[in-house]
Design a protein around this motif. Structure first.
Motif, mmCIF file in Angstrom:
data_model
loop_
_atom_site.group_PDB
_atom_site.id
_atom_site.type_symbol
_atom_site.label_atom_id
_atom_site.label_comp_id
_atom_site.label_asym_id
_atom_site.label_seq_id
_atom_site.Cartn_x
_atom_site.Cartn_y
_atom_site.Cartn_z
ATOM 1 N N THR A 195 -4.313 1.058 -1.810
ATOM 2 C CA THR A 195 -4.324 0.350 -0.524
ATOM 3 C C THR A 195 -3.784 -1.071 -0.604
ATOM 4 O O THR A 195 -3.779 -1.775 0.407
ATOM 5 C CB THR A 195 -5.754 0.294 0.026
ATOM 6 O OG1 THR A 195 -6.551 -0.541 -0.831
ATOM 7 C CG2 THR A 195 -6.373 1.680 0.097
ATOM 8 N N PRO A 245 0.815 -1.222 0.000
ATOM 9 C CA PRO A 245 0.000 0.000 0.000
ATOM 10 C C PRO A 245 0.845 1.267 0.000
ATOM 11 O O PRO A 245 2.031 1.258 0.348
ATOM 12 C CB PRO A 245 -0.800 -0.109 1.300
ATOM 13 C CG PRO A 245 0.052 -0.963 2.182
ATOM 14 C CD PRO A 245 0.729 -1.949 1.280
ATOM 15 N N THR A 257 -8.078 -0.646 4.348
ATOM 16 C CA THR A 257 -7.555 0.495 5.087
ATOM 17 C C THR A 257 -6.751 1.398 4.167
ATOM 18 O O THR A 257 -6.299 0.983 3.093
ATOM 19 C CB THR A 257 -6.644 0.022 6.237
ATOM 20 O OG1 THR A 257 -5.610 -0.821 5.698
ATOM 21 C CG2 THR A 257 -7.432 -0.727 7.292
ATOM 22 N N VAL A 258 -6.549 2.641 4.619
ATOM 23 C CA VAL A 258 -5.756 3.599 3.849
ATOM 24 C C VAL A 258 -4.852 4.374 4.810
ATOM 25 O O VAL A 258 -5.255 4.698 5.934
ATOM 26 C CB VAL A 258 -6.661 4.565 3.049
ATOM 27 C CG1 VAL A 258 -7.552 5.404 3.958
ATOM 28 C CG2 VAL A 258 -5.834 5.450 2.123
ATOM 29 N N LYS A 295 -10.871 2.610 5.087
ATOM 30 C CA LYS A 295 -11.017 3.455 3.905
ATOM 31 C C LYS A 295 -12.455 3.552 3.437
ATOM 32 O O LYS A 295 -13.283 2.670 3.714
ATOM 33 C CB LYS A 295 -10.155 2.915 2.760
ATOM 34 C CG LYS A 295 -10.705 1.693 2.028
ATOM 35 C CD LYS A 295 -9.807 1.305 0.877
ATOM 36 C CE LYS A 295 -10.412 0.176 0.038
ATOM 37 N NZ LYS A 295 -11.505 0.645 -0.833
#
Length: 333
Positions: free
Chosen positions: A107, A58, A112-113, A98
């Motif tokens: 990602t 990511p 998630t981010v 996210k």
């Protein structure tokens, strides 16, 4: 690609290139980043191609200010707002759940981010002119030494990048601290200038610490591989009390050796090249990658790095050195 001084005209050009899906290298306070429009999956794909980076790793999205958190994160816990208020702009990235529209290319296919607001006038001006999030890992080949000057980016990536903005040497010199806030308990994934102790003092709870290998994590984040930030030349990390013996052994083997020294050691032999590092942790961190790159370019048989101190202020430096080197004790122990 020759770097351009990051004046207003160059920033306008950079923002236009980002809107057109191109790659722009730009300075942050940590290291130089290789940026693309974070909302454009095709543009983000060009980052991975230029770096030779696996697609499941990511990227961190750089945003203009904390108000942009809700553009990218589905939920923003109170801890995230507190950290943003205290440490942004600055070398802290937060992992959050996210929003559905965030491209999987950013990602690594995870839910998630990573987000942060950089503390550099060029980066912030570029973000304002562009008007969106910029996905940007360090502007170097995958797992190699991160760049802390525009010239480093030019040497590393050449014409793989459409524009390099020159904003001078990076002040911090190592990548941001990463804190995962996507689970039940905050945890540190990567150490940086902002220490675990500073964060714990602010949020009032201890951070969990991630496993050393990203293969053991339920979440992937930048900089968690066991080998990272490494020169092409093999580098040995050597305790001060074993330095003389290690160098004598290498000399007996006829090896050409460059030394990155923390102290000013009295050595029983002549070395072709010695770099003496700063004594303060923050100054050492700022100089670290440039020192590794300088030694790498000299094409020694081996680089020996004298182990700097342990302690809270040295967490980020020692993390990067452990991933860029091999312990001397495993070679000569």
């Amino acid at each position: 690609m020759k770097p351009l001084l990051a004046d207003d005209a160059a920033l306008d050009l950079a923002a236009d290139l980002l809107r057109r899906g191109r790659l722009v290298a730009f300075p942050t306070e940590t290291v130089y980043g290789l940026g693309a429009d974070a909302s454009n999956a095709e543009a983000v794909g060009r980052i991975f191609a230029a770096k030779g980076r696996p697609a499941d790793h990511p990227l961190i999205v750089h945003i203009t200010d904390a108000s942009c958190l809700t553009d990218w994160a589905e939920t923003v816990p109170e801890t995230a707002w507190l950290l943003a208020c205290h440490f942004w702009p600055g070398p802290l990235a937060m992992i959050l759940k996210k929003k559905p529209q965030v491209p999987d290319a950013v990602t690594g296919g995870q839910p998630t981010v990573g987000l942060r607001v950089p503390n550099h006038p060029v980066a912030l001006s570029l973000l304002r002119k562009f008007g969106g999030g910029i996905a940007a890992p360090s502007a170097n080949r995958f797992c190699r030494i991160s760049p802390t000057t525009a010239r480093h980016v030019e040497e590393e990536l050449g014409d793989s990048v459409d524009l390099i903005l020159d904003g001078g040497p990076c002040e911090v010199g190592v990548e941001s601290t990463i804190i995962d806030l996507s689970g039940a308990r905050p945890r540190q994934l990567r150490p940086g200038r902002i220490t675990r102790q500073q964060i714990e003092a602010l949020i009032g709870v201890p951070l969990a610490v991630a496993a050393k290998s990203d293969e053991a994590l339920d979440i992937r984040a930048p900089g968690l591989l066991a080998v990272h930030y490494a020169p092409s030349t093999m580098a040995l990390l050597c305790r001060a009390d074993e330095l003389s013996a290690t160098l004598a052994e290498l000399n007996a083997q006829g090896r050409r050796v460059g030394l990155i020294a923390y102290h000013r050691p009295i050595l029983p032999l002549h070395l072709e090249h010695i770099l003496h590092m700063p004594e303060a942790a923050h100054d050492y961190a700022q100089a670290l990658y440039a020192a590794l790159r300088e030694m790498d370019n000299l094409r020694f048989d081996l680089i020996v790095v004298e182990q700097p101190p342990e302690g809270d202020a040295w967490q980020a430096v020692n993390d990067r050195l452990r991933k860029a080197t091999v312990p001397a004790s495993t070679v000569f122990g």
